[in-house]
Design an enzyme around this catalytic site. Sequence first.
Site, PDB file in Angstrom:
ATOM      1  N   ASN A   9      41.374  33.850  41.691  1.00  0.00           N
ATOM      2  CA  ASN A   9      41.011  34.324  40.354  1.00  0.00           C
ATOM      3  C   ASN A   9      41.446  33.246  39.364  1.00  0.00           C
ATOM      4  O   ASN A   9      42.632  33.104  39.095  1.00  0.00           O
ATOM      5  CB  ASN A   9      41.718  35.657  40.081  1.00  0.00           C
ATOM      6  CG  ASN A   9      41.499  36.147  38.666  1.00  0.00           C
ATOM      7  OD1 ASN A   9      40.676  35.604  37.925  1.00  0.00           O
ATOM      8  ND2 ASN A   9      42.237  37.175  38.281  1.00  0.00           N
ATOM      9  N   LYS A  11      40.963  33.079  36.261  1.00  0.00           N
ATOM     10  CA  LYS A  11      41.280  33.610  34.923  1.00  0.00           C
ATOM     11  C   LYS A  11      40.634  32.728  33.852  1.00  0.00           C
ATOM     12  O   LYS A  11      39.579  32.162  34.088  1.00  0.00           O
ATOM     13  CB  LYS A  11      42.802  33.752  34.763  1.00  0.00           C
ATOM     14  CG  LYS A  11      43.418  34.546  35.922  1.00  0.00           C
ATOM     15  CD  LYS A  11      44.851  34.938  35.712  1.00  0.00           C
ATOM     16  CE  LYS A  11      45.359  35.702  36.934  1.00  0.00           C
ATOM     17  NZ  LYS A  11      46.733  36.175  36.789  1.00  0.00           N
ATOM     18  N   HIS A  95      41.521  44.334  36.895  1.00  0.00           N
ATOM     19  CA  HIS A  95      42.692  43.453  36.867  1.00  0.00           C
ATOM     20  C   HIS A  95      43.679  43.939  35.800  1.00  0.00           C
ATOM     21  O   HIS A  95      43.275  44.387  34.731  1.00  0.00           O
ATOM     22  CB  HIS A  95      42.271  42.006  36.595  1.00  0.00           C
ATOM     23  CG  HIS A  95      43.363  41.051  36.883  1.00  0.00           C
ATOM     24  ND1 HIS A  95      44.411  40.850  36.015  1.00  0.00           N
ATOM     25  CD2 HIS A  95      43.618  40.284  37.981  1.00  0.00           C
ATOM     26  CE1 HIS A  95      45.254  39.984  36.560  1.00  0.00           C
ATOM     27  NE2 HIS A  95      44.802  39.621  37.741  1.00  0.00           N
ATOM     28  N   GLU A  97      45.368  42.412  33.740  1.00  0.00           N
ATOM     29  CA  GLU A  97      45.217  41.771  32.423  1.00  0.00           C
ATOM     30  C   GLU A  97      44.094  42.425  31.632  1.00  0.00           C
ATOM     31  O   GLU A  97      44.168  42.523  30.409  1.00  0.00           O
ATOM     32  CB  GLU A  97      44.985  40.260  32.616  1.00  0.00           C
ATOM     33  CG  GLU A  97      46.267  39.575  33.072  1.00  0.00           C
ATOM     34  CD  GLU A  97      46.070  38.370  33.975  1.00  0.00           C
ATOM     35  OE1 GLU A  97      44.945  37.814  34.028  1.00  0.00           O
ATOM     36  OE2 GLU A  97      47.049  37.982  34.656  1.00  0.00           O
ATOM     37  N   GLU A 167      48.060  44.479  43.212  1.00  0.00           N
ATOM     38  CA  GLU A 167      48.757  43.441  42.454  1.00  0.00           C
ATOM     39  C   GLU A 167      49.836  44.087  41.590  1.00  0.00           C
ATOM     40  O   GLU A 167      49.547  44.570  40.488  1.00  0.00           O
ATOM     41  CB  GLU A 167      47.776  42.684  41.550  1.00  0.00           C
ATOM     42  CG  GLU A 167      46.675  41.963  42.301  1.00  0.00           C
ATOM     43  CD  GLU A 167      46.068  40.844  41.461  1.00  0.00           C
ATOM     44  OE1 GLU A 167      46.024  39.713  41.984  1.00  0.00           O
ATOM     45  OE2 GLU A 167      45.653  41.062  40.322  1.00  0.00           O
ATOM     46  N   GLY A 173      52.072  36.047  37.916  1.00  0.00           N
ATOM     47  CA  GLY A 173      52.389  34.908  37.069  1.00  0.00           C
ATOM     48  C   GLY A 173      53.873  34.769  36.755  1.00  0.00           C
ATOM     49  O   GLY A 173      54.262  34.016  35.865  1.00  0.00           O
ATOM     50  N   SER A 213      51.872  36.004  42.475  1.00  0.00           N
ATOM     51  CA  SER A 213      52.699  34.834  42.810  1.00  0.00           C
ATOM     52  C   SER A 213      52.625  34.428  44.282  1.00  0.00           C
ATOM     53  O   SER A 213      53.625  33.996  44.855  1.00  0.00           O
ATOM     54  CB  SER A 213      54.152  35.055  42.379  1.00  0.00           C
ATOM     55  OG  SER A 213      54.224  35.224  40.974  1.00  0.00           O
TER      56      SER A 213
END
Length: 250
Positions: A9, A11, A95, A97, A167, A173, A213
């Site tokens: 991904n 992003k 996701h 985010e 996730e 991250g 990560s």
Amino acid sequence: MRKKIVAGNWKMNKNLAETGNLLGELKGRVDQIDNVEVIVAPTFTNLYYSFEQLRETTITVAAQNMHQAANGAFTGEISADMLKSIGVETVILGHSERRAHFGETDAILKEKVVTAIQKEMTVIFCFGEELNDRKSDKHFDLVASQLKNALFDLDKSAWSQIILAYEPVWAIGTGETASPKQAQEMHAFIRKTIAKAFDQQIADQVSILYGGSVKPANAKEIFAKQDVDGGLIGGAALDAESFEAIVRAI
Ligand code: 13P
């Protein structure tokens, strides 16, 4: 046998020239790899270009999002038909985010999943708990409710088009990963939850990816777990060498 999958991904990273460079490297590194499906998800503006660049390879191009409506007055949005018209048939939905920064609720995600399935797309459905949920021991309940709210009204037949990606938000991250034991424990729980809601065969067939990560240094021990069928990779997917190392860790 369920499919092993490693998806990158990207992003909101990589302009056109940078996308070309990374795709060029990936073609030499992760094309035609046996027993693992490799997926990359560049940004919208580079999707068609990426599809064209990877047309002759075994690497699949996915979108990072799409709108739930078929078309209409939704300025700035992208429909399933638009994606399909450029050859993109896989989409990441849910996701964290998108949930955190763009207000995507379980209800909206349910609509998006339904649209994608109707349009015969493959969905990489993301979900996972935040740190507070884990600290208060609510992570299993939270994950079960995310799955139920968005996916459990689907027909059984839809599951051949679904890939799950667990996730944990606290691991995205941050450099902090779920331990292989934590990942396995959650993946086994997810599979059991799906077996209860649908049936054992669907649960056994669905690929469940881990994201958060994942790096060359930790991929092997995470992927070795029985219910972990691959990974959804963020930062480490932006570098061809580290992405290849992760793909080869399967
Ligand atoms: P990182 O690998 O950068 O933690 O991101 C994971 C992720 O969000 C993939 O969708």
